[in-house]
Structures are given as C-alpha cells and as structure tokens.
Design a protein around this motif. Structure first.
Motif, PDB file in Angstrom:
ATOM      1  N   VAL A 231       0.782  -0.807   0.105  1.00  0.00           N
ATOM      2  CA  VAL A 231       0.006  -0.355   0.355  1.00  0.00           C
ATOM      3  C   VAL A 231       0.952   1.485   0.666  1.00  0.00           C
ATOM      4  CG1 VAL A 231      -1.646   1.421   1.107  1.00  0.00           C
ATOM      5  CG2 VAL A 231      -1.849  -1.409   1.105  1.00  0.00           C
ATOM      6  N   VAL A 232       0.839   2.546  -1.330  1.00  0.00           N
ATOM      7  CA  VAL A 232       1.107   3.103  -1.091  1.00  0.00           C
ATOM      8  C   VAL A 232       0.476   4.227  -1.178  1.00  0.00           C
ATOM      9  CG1 VAL A 232       3.283   4.494  -2.625  1.00  0.00           C
ATOM     10  CG2 VAL A 232       2.923   2.476  -2.325  1.00  0.00           C
ATOM     11  N   GLU A 233       0.355   5.237   0.213  1.00  0.00           N
ATOM     12  CA  GLU A 233      -0.939   6.424  -0.271  1.00  0.00           C
ATOM     13  C   GLU A 233      -1.910   5.727  -1.009  1.00  0.00           C
ATOM     14  OE1 GLU A 233       0.139   9.261   0.763  1.00  0.00           O
ATOM     15  OE2 GLU A 233       2.211   9.838   0.366  1.00  0.00           O
ATOM     16  N   HIS A 234      -2.699   4.938   0.014  1.00  0.00           N
ATOM     17  CA  HIS A 234      -3.506   4.357   0.559  1.00  0.00           C
ATOM     18  C   HIS A 234      -4.220   3.073  -0.682  1.00  0.00           C
ATOM     19  CE1 HIS A 234      -3.805   6.743   4.216  1.00  0.00           C
ATOM     20  NE2 HIS A 234      -3.421   7.673   3.552  1.00  0.00           N
ATOM     21  N   THR A 235      -3.279   3.291  -1.488  1.00  0.00           N
ATOM     22  CA  THR A 235      -3.328   3.070  -2.797  1.00  0.00           C
ATOM     23  C   THR A 235      -2.786   1.412  -3.305  1.00  0.00           C
ATOM     24  OG1 THR A 235      -3.721   4.337  -4.151  1.00  0.00           O
ATOM     25  CG2 THR A 235      -3.322   2.665  -5.431  1.00  0.00           C
ATOM     26  N   THR A 236      -3.254   0.127  -3.305  1.00  0.00           N
ATOM     27  CA  THR A 236      -2.658  -1.454  -2.857  1.00  0.00           C
ATOM     28  C   THR A 236      -2.215  -1.202  -4.473  1.00  0.00           C
ATOM     29  OG1 THR A 236      -4.147  -1.598  -1.298  1.00  0.00           O
ATOM     30  CG2 THR A 236      -3.109  -3.399  -3.249  1.00  0.00           C
ATOM     31  N   LEU A 237      -1.162  -1.490  -5.242  1.00  0.00           N
ATOM     32  CA  LEU A 237      -0.068  -1.961  -5.891  1.00  0.00           C
ATOM     33  C   LEU A 237      -0.062  -3.485  -5.854  1.00  0.00           C
ATOM     34  CD1 LEU A 237       1.839   1.772  -6.310  1.00  0.00           C
ATOM     35  CD2 LEU A 237      -0.037   0.561  -7.335  1.00  0.00           C
ATOM     36  N   GLU A 238       0.352  -3.820  -7.135  1.00  0.00           N
ATOM     37  CA  GLU A 238       0.712  -5.307  -6.864  1.00  0.00           C
ATOM     38  C   GLU A 238       2.322  -5.664  -7.488  1.00  0.00           C
ATOM     39  OE1 GLU A 238       0.622  -9.498  -9.242  1.00  0.00           O
ATOM     40  OE2 GLU A 238      -0.769  -8.084  -9.757  1.00  0.00           O
ATOM     41  N   VAL A 239       3.206  -5.690  -7.103  1.00  0.00           N
ATOM     42  CA  VAL A 239       4.476  -6.671  -6.646  1.00  0.00           C
ATOM     43  C   VAL A 239       4.645  -6.903  -8.291  1.00  0.00           C
ATOM     44  CG1 VAL A 239       7.207  -7.279  -5.838  1.00  0.00           C
ATOM     45  CG2 VAL A 239       5.344  -5.912  -4.263  1.00  0.00           C
ATOM     46  N   VAL A 240       4.850  -6.169  -9.234  1.00  0.00           N
ATOM     47  CA  VAL A 240       5.473  -7.718 -10.852  1.00  0.00           C
ATOM     48  C   VAL A 240       6.700  -7.823 -10.714  1.00  0.00           C
ATOM     49  CG1 VAL A 240       2.695  -6.473 -11.968  1.00  0.00           C
ATOM     50  CG2 VAL A 240       5.709  -5.190 -12.142  1.00  0.00           C
ATOM     51  N   GLY A 241       8.095  -7.278 -10.128  1.00  0.00           N
ATOM     52  CA  GLY A 241       9.203  -7.439 -10.336  1.00  0.00           C
ATOM     53  C   GLY A 241       9.929  -6.915  -9.013  1.00  0.00           C
ATOM     54  N   VAL A 242      11.285  -7.643  -9.673  1.00  0.00           N
ATOM     55  CA  VAL A 242      12.368  -7.326  -8.216  1.00  0.00           C
ATOM     56  C   VAL A 242      12.764  -7.160  -9.220  1.00  0.00           C
ATOM     57  CG1 VAL A 242      13.582  -8.239  -6.236  1.00  0.00           C
ATOM     58  CG2 VAL A 242      10.878  -8.934  -6.784  1.00  0.00           C
ATOM     59  N   PHE A 243      13.857  -5.341  -8.310  1.00  0.00           N
ATOM     60  CA  PHE A 243      15.665  -5.356  -9.676  1.00  0.00           C
ATOM     61  C   PHE A 243      16.405  -5.432  -8.132  1.00  0.00           C
ATOM     62  CE2 PHE A 243      13.464  -1.514  -8.370  1.00  0.00           C
ATOM     63  CZ  PHE A 243      14.725  -0.348  -7.688  1.00  0.00           C
ATOM     64  N   GLU A 244      17.680  -5.414  -9.405  1.00  0.00           N
ATOM     65  CA  GLU A 244      19.193  -4.765  -8.439  1.00  0.00           C
ATOM     66  C   GLU A 244      19.327  -4.114  -9.260  1.00  0.00           C
ATOM     67  OE1 GLU A 244      20.509  -9.367  -9.394  1.00  0.00           O
ATOM     68  OE2 GLU A 244      20.236 -10.087  -7.066  1.00  0.00           O
ATOM     69  N   GLY A 245      20.679  -3.302  -8.414  1.00  0.00           N
ATOM     70  CA  GLY A 245      21.239  -2.266  -9.361  1.00  0.00           C
ATOM     71  C   GLY A 245      20.553  -0.991  -8.656  1.00  0.00           C
ATOM     72  N   GLY A 246      20.737  -0.275  -9.808  1.00  0.00           N
ATOM     73  CA  GLY A 246      20.485   1.224  -9.024  1.00  0.00           C
ATOM     74  C   GLY A 246      21.721   1.450  -8.116  1.00  0.00           C
ATOM     75  N   GLY A 247      20.677   2.673  -8.189  1.00  0.00           N
ATOM     76  CA  GLY A 247      21.633   3.894  -6.397  1.00  0.00           C
ATOM     77  C   GLY A 247      20.959   3.511  -5.373  1.00  0.00           C
ATOM     78  N   ARG A 248      21.721   3.308  -4.195  1.00  0.00           N
ATOM     79  CA  ARG A 248      21.179   3.380  -2.797  1.00  0.00           C
ATOM     80  C   ARG A 248      19.344   3.817  -2.767  1.00  0.00           C
ATOM     81  NH1 ARG A 248      25.290   6.275   0.567  1.00  0.00           N
ATOM     82  NH2 ARG A 248      26.286   6.150  -1.669  1.00  0.00           N
ATOM     83  N   TYR A 249      19.325   5.640  -3.106  1.00  0.00           N
ATOM     84  CA  TYR A 249      17.851   5.730  -3.170  1.00  0.00           C
ATOM     85  C   TYR A 249      16.462   5.029  -4.018  1.00  0.00           C
ATOM     86  CZ  TYR A 249      20.171   9.694  -0.562  1.00  0.00           C
ATOM     87  OH  TYR A 249      20.634  10.062   0.473  1.00  0.00           O
ATOM     88  N   GLN A 250      16.755   4.184  -5.019  1.00  0.00           N
ATOM     89  CA  GLN A 250      16.260   3.443  -5.799  1.00  0.00           C
ATOM     90  C   GLN A 250      16.177   2.115  -5.293  1.00  0.00           C
ATOM     91  OE1 GLN A 250      18.959   3.812  -9.330  1.00  0.00           O
ATOM     92  NE2 GLN A 250      17.855   4.047 -10.756  1.00  0.00           N
ATOM     93  N   GLN A 251      17.334   1.838  -4.598  1.00  0.00           N
ATOM     94  CA  GLN A 251      16.848   0.790  -3.475  1.00  0.00           C
ATOM     95  C   GLN A 251      15.492   0.600  -2.898  1.00  0.00           C
ATOM     96  OE1 GLN A 251      17.930  -2.754  -4.095  1.00  0.00           O
ATOM     97  NE2 GLN A 251      18.406  -2.033  -5.767  1.00  0.00           N
ATOM     98  N   LEU A 252      15.873   1.633  -2.225  1.00  0.00           N
ATOM     99  CA  LEU A 252      14.720   2.113  -0.801  1.00  0.00           C
ATOM    100  C   LEU A 252      13.104   2.350  -1.741  1.00  0.00           C
ATOM    101  CD1 LEU A 252      16.891   4.196   1.518  1.00  0.00           C
ATOM    102  CD2 LEU A 252      16.726   2.013   1.793  1.00  0.00           C
ATOM    103  N   GLY A 253      13.219   1.794  -2.702  1.00  0.00           N
ATOM    104  CA  GLY A 253      11.860   1.554  -3.228  1.00  0.00           C
ATOM    105  C   GLY A 253      11.409   1.453  -4.670  1.00  0.00           C
ATOM    106  N   GLY A 254      10.452   1.677  -5.059  1.00  0.00           N
ATOM    107  CA  GLY A 254      10.062   1.087  -6.134  1.00  0.00           C
ATOM    108  C   GLY A 254       9.593   1.903  -7.731  1.00  0.00           C
ATOM    109  N   TYR A 255       9.361   1.318  -8.564  1.00  0.00           N
ATOM    110  CA  TYR A 255       9.052   2.003 -10.228  1.00  0.00           C
ATOM    111  C   TYR A 255       7.461   1.743 -10.545  1.00  0.00           C
ATOM    112  CZ  TYR A 255      14.498   3.791 -10.992  1.00  0.00           C
ATOM    113  OH  TYR A 255      14.988   4.677 -10.254  1.00  0.00           O
ATOM    114  N   THR A 256       7.329   2.951 -10.621  1.00  0.00           N
ATOM    115  CA  THR A 256       5.895   1.650 -11.392  1.00  0.00           C
ATOM    116  C   THR A 256       5.504   3.068 -12.103  1.00  0.00           C
ATOM    117  OG1 THR A 256       2.881   2.159 -10.465  1.00  0.00           O
ATOM    118  CG2 THR A 256       4.461   4.716  -9.921  1.00  0.00           C
ATOM    119  N   LEU A 257       4.364   3.019 -13.473  1.00  0.00           N
ATOM    120  CA  LEU A 257       3.988   4.041 -14.388  1.00  0.00           C
ATOM    121  C   LEU A 257       4.186   5.305 -14.045  1.00  0.00           C
ATOM    122  CD1 LEU A 257       1.860   1.862 -16.841  1.00  0.00           C
ATOM    123  CD2 LEU A 257       4.334   1.843 -16.258  1.00  0.00           C
TER     124      LEU A 257
END
Length: 169
Positions: free
Chosen positions: A125-151
């Motif tokens: 749940v992000v900001e009262h919205t339920t999102l489905e985890v469709v993938g897990v990534f490695e790499g990117g920077g330290r801040y990228q690892q502390l979150g996720g990507y959506t459209l």
C-alpha cells in the motif's frame, strides 16, 4: 577528532549519493526546478521532457516523478514514476518478474523487498493505494533500492501532482 571524521564521512556519502542520482541510467545531466529547496520538491511540467529531448546534442531524455512516503515500516519509500518506454534507460537488472505495464503495478528494489518481505505477486500500500509487485530489481543507486518504480501516471496520481515530473534526465 571523531566528530570531524564523522562529518567528513557524512559529507562524502551525501556527495556520492547526489552524483549517483544525477547520473541515473547513465545520464550525463539532469534538469530540475530552479530554486527548489530539495530535489524532492522540484516540479516541472511533463512537456519539459520533449523540450530537453529537442535540445541539440541530447540523444534521449526521460522524465521521472519522485515521490517519498511512508510504506509499512519504511519511513522513506521512494516511488519513481516513469513512462513505459523509459525502463530501458534505467540501470536496473530485473531479478524476478517484469517491469510495470498496468496502472497498479510496482517494480521494487531487492533491498526493500527483503526489508518488507515482499516478492512478485505480493501487494503493498502506497498512499492508500494497493499496488501489486510485478517485479524485483537489482542495481540502481541506494535511493532506488529504497523504493520502487511504477508508471508515471500512477506516480502522479499517488503524489497528487498532475501532469508533472520531478526531474528530466
């Protein structure tokens, strides 16, 4: 002496994080709002992406909306919104699953996935919205690892920021 050493280490870490964020996806530079007190407060019209892309010498440009919120036990969860075609520009390795294609999908960093006990098929749940985890990534920077990507449109709705981006790479 210990205080000076600690301050030097903190400053060095902040500098490295800033440089890392400025060169996301191998970008040579990023454009943000002039005078913004912090990068997370930067707001640019999404139309600036096309303006930057049309600049002579720029081979590609992509916009990112960065939204920070509390998610479960993670006080600073970074939600990055990008256009579907921009996933190719990012320095991410998909460990499991795929990139988001739908409006309620999320690709999360392997670190935060471990911290929250999430994997492909889980929901968050992000900001009262339920999102489905469709993938897990490695790499990117330290801040990228502390979150996720959506459209981008999903991130804009979560952040209530309309047709804007935070930065253009």
């Amino acid at each position: 002496i210990i205080g000076v050493i600690a301050l030097g280490a903190i400053t060095s870490g902040l500098k490295a994080s800033s440089v890392e964020m400025a060169h996301t996806g191998g970008a040579d530079f990023m454009v943000a709002q002039k005078g913004a007190a912090d990068l997370s407060f930067s707001t640019l019209p999404a139309s600036d992406i096309a303006s930057v892309a049309a600049t002579p010498g720029v081979s590609a440009a992509w916009g990112v909306l960065i939204h920070i919120s509390r998610v479960a036990s993670v006080p600073y969860f970074f939600t990055y919104g990008v256009e579907p075609t921009s996933f190719d520009q990012l320095d991410l390795t998909i460990a499991r699953g795929r990139v988001p294609r739908g409006s309620r999908e999320l690709l999360i960093g392997v670190k935060v996935a471990g911290d929250l006990g999430l994997d492909v098929g889980s929901t968050v749940v992000v900001e009262h919205t339920t999102l489905e985890v469709v993938g897990v990534f490695e790499g990117g920077g330290r801040y990228q690892q502390l979150g996720g990507y959506t459209l981008l449109a999903t991130a804009q709705a979560l952040a209530r920021r309309g047709d804007t981006v935070t930065v253009v790479y």
